[in-house]
Each structure stands twice: as structure tokens, then as C-alpha cells.
Design an enzyme around this catalytic site. Structure first.
Site, PDB file in Angstrom:
ATOM      1  N   ARG A 284       6.918   8.076  13.978  1.00 14.27           N
ATOM      2  CA  ARG A 284       5.635   6.706  14.005  1.00 14.27           C
ATOM      3  C   ARG A 284       5.506   5.752  14.943  1.00 14.27           C
ATOM      4  O   ARG A 284       6.583   5.528  15.911  1.00 14.27           O
ATOM      5  CB  ARG A 284       6.263   5.785  13.069  1.00 14.27           C
ATOM      6  CG  ARG A 284       5.515   4.939  13.007  1.00 14.27           C
ATOM      7  CD  ARG A 284       6.016   3.724  11.228  1.00 14.27           C
ATOM      8  NE  ARG A 284       5.067   4.213  10.312  1.00 14.27           N
ATOM      9  CZ  ARG A 284       5.307   4.442   9.071  1.00 14.27           C
ATOM     10  NH1 ARG A 284       4.956   2.554   9.195  1.00 14.27           N
ATOM     11  NH2 ARG A 284       4.629   4.439   7.678  1.00 14.27           N
TER      12      ARG A 284
ATOM     13  N   HIS B 224      -1.692   9.868   9.035  1.00 16.41           N
ATOM     14  CA  HIS B 224      -0.913   9.645   7.669  1.00 16.41           C
ATOM     15  C   HIS B 224      -0.494  10.432   6.668  1.00 16.41           C
ATOM     16  O   HIS B 224      -0.708  10.337   6.137  1.00 16.41           O
ATOM     17  CB  HIS B 224      -0.965   7.785   7.462  1.00 16.41           C
ATOM     18  CG  HIS B 224      -0.035   7.403   6.950  1.00 16.41           C
ATOM     19  ND1 HIS B 224       0.803   7.837   7.256  1.00 16.41           N
ATOM     20  CD2 HIS B 224       0.611   5.747   5.715  1.00 16.41           C
ATOM     21  CE1 HIS B 224       2.693   7.335   6.493  1.00 16.41           C
ATOM     22  NE2 HIS B 224       1.813   6.316   6.084  1.00 16.41           N
TER      23      HIS B 224
ATOM     24  N   GLN C 133       1.551  10.615   4.604  1.00 20.16           N
ATOM     25  CA  GLN C 133       0.849   9.889   2.488  1.00 20.16           C
ATOM     26  C   GLN C 133       0.786  10.443   2.076  1.00 20.16           C
ATOM     27  O   GLN C 133       0.415  10.483   0.498  1.00 20.16           O
ATOM     28  CB  GLN C 133       0.468   8.463   3.270  1.00 20.16           C
ATOM     29  CG  GLN C 133      -0.392   7.072   1.952  1.00 20.16           C
ATOM     30  CD  GLN C 133       1.120   6.624   2.033  1.00 20.16           C
ATOM     31  OE1 GLN C 133       1.921   6.353   2.482  1.00 20.16           O
ATOM     32  NE2 GLN C 133       0.555   6.537   0.191  1.00 20.16           N
TER      33      GLN C 133
ATOM     34  N   ASP D 147      -7.062   0.353   1.667  1.00 20.50           N
ATOM     35  CA  ASP D 147      -5.598  -0.044   2.788  1.00 20.50           C
ATOM     36  C   ASP D 147      -6.495  -1.018   3.107  1.00 20.50           C
ATOM     37  O   ASP D 147      -6.417  -2.126   3.379  1.00 20.50           O
ATOM     38  CB  ASP D 147      -5.612   0.910   3.756  1.00 20.50           C
ATOM     39  CG  ASP D 147      -4.627   1.598   4.790  1.00 20.50           C
ATOM     40  OD1 ASP D 147      -3.207   0.078   4.347  1.00 20.50           O
ATOM     41  OD2 ASP D 147      -4.645   1.676   5.520  1.00 20.50           O
TER      42      ASP D 147
ATOM     43  N   CYS E 124      -1.581   2.600  -0.229  1.00 19.32           N
ATOM     44  CA  CYS E 124      -0.887   3.448   0.510  1.00 19.32           C
ATOM     45  C   CYS E 124       1.084   2.145   0.408  1.00 19.32           C
ATOM     46  O   CYS E 124       1.791   2.582   0.511  1.00 19.32           O
ATOM     47  CB  CYS E 124      -1.034   3.904   1.821  1.00 19.32           C
ATOM     48  SG  CYS E 124      -1.626   2.222   2.531  1.00 19.32           S
TER      49      CYS E 124
ATOM     50  N   ARG F 235       6.353   8.783  -2.558  1.00 17.29           N
ATOM     51  CA  ARG F 235       6.501   9.381  -0.452  1.00 17.29           C
ATOM     52  C   ARG F 235       8.554   9.717  -0.937  1.00 17.29           C
ATOM     53  O   ARG F 235       8.113  11.462   0.131  1.00 17.29           O
ATOM     54  CB  ARG F 235       6.694   8.008  -0.524  1.00 17.29           C
ATOM     55  CG  ARG F 235       5.739   7.314  -0.328  1.00 17.29           C
ATOM     56  CD  ARG F 235       4.266   7.996   0.472  1.00 17.29           C
ATOM     57  NE  ARG F 235       4.790   8.204   2.393  1.00 17.29           N
ATOM     58  CZ  ARG F 235       4.322   7.314   2.944  1.00 17.29           C
ATOM     59  NH1 ARG F 235       4.617   5.722   2.745  1.00 17.29           N
ATOM     60  NH2 ARG F 235       4.944   7.599   4.779  1.00 17.29           N
TER      61      ARG F 235
HETATM   62  N1   CP Z   1       2.407   3.474   3.226  1.00 15.90           N
HETATM   63  C1   CP Z   1       3.420   3.469   4.375  1.00 15.90           C
HETATM   64  O1   CP Z   1       4.107   3.836   5.158  1.00 15.90           O
HETATM   65  O2   CP Z   1       4.941   2.200   4.448  1.00 15.90           O
HETATM   66  P1   CP Z   1       6.064   1.770   5.175  1.00 15.90           P
HETATM   67  O3   CP Z   1       4.743   1.649   6.694  1.00 15.90           O
HETATM   68  O4   CP Z   1       6.976   0.848   4.723  1.00 15.90           O
HETATM   69  O5   CP Z   1       6.248   2.806   5.747  1.00 15.90           O
HETATM   70  N1  NVA Z   2      -3.399   1.472   7.755  1.00 12.00           N
HETATM   71  C1  NVA Z   2      -1.280   0.925   8.129  1.00 12.00           C
HETATM   72  C2  NVA Z   2      -1.193   2.022   6.968  1.00 12.00           C
HETATM   73  C3  NVA Z   2       0.227   1.438   6.959  1.00 12.00           C
HETATM   74  C4  NVA Z   2       1.168   2.019   5.685  1.00 12.00           C
HETATM   75  C5  NVA Z   2      -1.543   0.975   9.256  1.00 12.00           C
HETATM   76  O1  NVA Z   2      -1.403   1.812  10.315  1.00 12.00           O
HETATM   77  O2  NVA Z   2      -1.083  -0.384   9.523  1.00 12.00           O
END
Ligand code: CP
Ligand code: NVA
Length: 310
Positions: free
Chosen positions: A108, A135, A138, A230, A270, A298
């Protein structure tokens, strides 16, 4: 021919054929049924997944970690700050070293290029656990959730309201692969990237899906079976929060907007949600809200990715 995903990377849903993505979805549903039946299934015994996190995570980290354990393997949480990566070791060298120890690498991070670079040098599958662009783990759990709730995917209408961000991009790719009619409503300056829209529309031709862009959230939710939103400021955009909140304030998913969707429409997010900003408590806690089933999925979706690719 049977679909074989062993050794593949999971970087973008756009990289998979319709049949391959279907295989991932079917496996996710199957592993959920197995789990509910209390059955043991440990195809990854003796295998390890390295997980590099340059951004925080609750769901992604824990569901991959627990999922790997349930499949018989072990996940290693590697905070970027504690790796030599932070002291200048290159992504390429890190990828080659990790590939000597583990059977898959999840990352990530901020720049999408870091994931593709990692995959270029790694000899084991690389999983994109979120970048500024996409993502995709997700979106697999999301279409799995829609399929459960709606009993199918083809022709379902999904309205995405708010920032045209990483989550929106991967949802467009997933919708295109599954025949979902997706309508996005984003304010000017917060549209999804034109190149991603173009690629998703190209993918959509095969399945009869569609990707439509609107400014007005009420137009986008008309006839929608699913309303999705989101956060307004994603990880890394914290300093832009006030500006974004101003630009996106008409895009809040509240009871009024939900009532403009189909009767029986579900609400998805999400998570983490910023209650009172992109969504109200009323909607988050309503019977229409599928957010916690979505979060649970998930786990099953990530297990499917690992079981098929590693
Ligand atoms: N939705 C999601 O990816 O959550 P986290 O940031 O908690 O992993
Ligand atoms: N769009 C958000 C998603 C988090 C799971 C981010 O990138 O922070």
C-alpha cells in the site's frame, strides 16, 4: 480453457479478462461459504505474504493477515519506516530480496509506479493494497457484496457520488468487467482520470456495462440499486481537506439523496467513513447500509486473491 491465475500480479482489475475476474469472484463466494460452514481449507500452508504499508490501514491489513492465517500461511506486516527502503534501499533490490523469502508481496503506497516497479523486480506475485490511483482489492469485495445483495451483477445500476479517486477508478474497472451500469457524479475538478474512464469504457463493451459521468448527484442516483461514496480527502490529501469539503459539500449521501435512488437500494462505502461529511449517520446506520457486510467481504475476497495467485 480453465482459468489459471497462479503467479499473476493483482495490480489493476483492468489487467484481468472477464473470465479471470469471474474466477476471483466465484472463489470469494466459495471461500465465504466454506468459512460459514466451519470448514478448514489450508492451501497456503508453509507460504508467506510480505505486506508493506506506507499508509495506515485497518481493513486491508487485518483481513489479509487473518485471511492468510485461515489459508494456512503467514503474513508479515512491514511498516515502511522500519524497512531499509526508508534509508534508500531501492524498490528493485527490496523486491528481489523479499522474493527469496516470501511467496507474495502486498504493498500500500502513494505512487502507483512504485507497485509496478516492485512487480517488475519481484519474482513472486505482487498485490496492490491501494495506491493514489487504484484500490483493486476493495473493488473485488464490492462487486462480491453487490452480487450477494442483488442476486446478480449484469444490469445492476451503481451510482458513485463524490471524489473521482482511487476507489472510483477501481470500481469503474470492476463494473466494466461485470456488466454493471455505473454512473458517477463528481464536481468539476474532481472527475475520475480521463484515461481510466476511457479504458473502463473499452472494457465495458464486452459485458454491456456502461460508465456515465454526471455533475448532479440526483441525476446519477436515479434508478440506482447501489449508492456508493468515499471520503472527500484521501490519505495524503489531508492539507487539502477544507478546500475539498467546500467543493464536495453538495455531494453528501444523506436521506434525501438515498430516497432518489431505487426503493430497496443499498448504501456502500469502502470505509473509513467521515460521518457528517460524505455520508450522514442516518444513512450509515440505516437498514439500507451494507457497509459492514462489505467490510467483511474484504476477508473472503482477499483470501480468493491469495488462494488463486500465490
Ligand atoms: N477500505 C480500506 O481499504 O480500509 P483500510 O484503509 O482500513 O485498509
Ligand atoms: N480513497 C481513500 C480510500 C481509503 C480506503 C484513500 O485513499 O484514503
Amino acid at each position: 480453457m480453465a482459468v489459471n491465475l497462479k503467479g499473476r500480479d493483482y495490480i489493476s482489475i483492468h489487467d484481468f479478462t472477464v473470465e479471470e475476474f469471474r474466477e476471483l469472484l466465484d472463489m470469494a463466494h466459495y471461500l465465504k461459504r466454506l468459512r460459514l460452514a466451519g470448514a478448514d481449507f489450508r492451501p497456503l500452508a508453509g507460504k508467506a505474504l510480505a505486506m508493506i504499508f506506507h499508509k495506515p490501514s485497518t481493513r486491508t491489513r487485518i483481513s489479509f493477515e487473518v485471511g492468510m492465517m485461515q489459508l494456512g500461511g503467514q503474513a508479515l506486516y512491514l511498516s515502511a519506516g522500519e524497512l531499509q527502503l526508508r534509508r534508500g534501499e531501492t524498490i528493485g533490490d527490496t523486491a528481489q530480496v523479499l522474493s527469496r523469502y516470501v511467496d507474495g508481496i502486498l504493498i500500500r503506497t502513494f505512487a502507483h509506479q512504485d507497485v509496478t516497479d516492485l512487480a517488475k523486480y519481484a519474482s513472486v506475485p505482487v498485490i496492490n493494497g491501494l495506491t493514489d490511483l487504484l484500490h483493486p482489492t476493495q473493488a473485488l469485495a464490492d462487486v462480491m457484496t453487490i452480487e450477494e445483495k442483488m442476486g446478480g451483477l449484469k444490469g445492476v445500476k451503481l451510482a458513485y457520488i463524490g471524489d473521482g479517486n482511487n476507489v472510483a477508478h477501481s470500481l469503474m474497472f470492476a463494473s466494466a468487467k461485470c456488466g454493471i451500469k455505473m454512473a458517477l457524479a463528481c464536481p468539476e475538478g474532481y472527475d475520475p482520470l480521463p484515461e481510466i474512464v476511457r479504458q473502463a469504457r473499452e472494457d465495458a463493451v464486452e459485458t454491456g456495462a456502461s460508465i456515465e459521468l454526471y455533475r448532479d448527484p440526483f441525476e446519477a442516483v436515479a434508478g440506482a440499486d447501489v449508492v456508493y461514496t468515499d471520503v472527500w480527502a484521501s490519505m495524503g490529501q489531508e492539507t487539502e481537506h477544507a478546500k475539498r469539503a467546500e467543493a464536495l459539500k453538495q455531494y453528501q449521501v444523506n436521506r434525501k439523496l438515498m430516497s432518489a435512488a431505487n426503493r430497496g437500494a443499498i448504501f456502500m462505502h469502502c470505509l473509513p467513513a467521515h460521518r457528517g461529511e460524505e455520508v450522514t449517520d442516518e444513512v450509515m446506520d440505516s437498514k439500507q447500509s451494507a457497509v459492514f457486510d462489505e467490510a467483511e467481504n474484504r476477508l473472503h475476497a482477499h483470501k480468493a486473491i491469495m488462494a488463486l495467485l500465490l
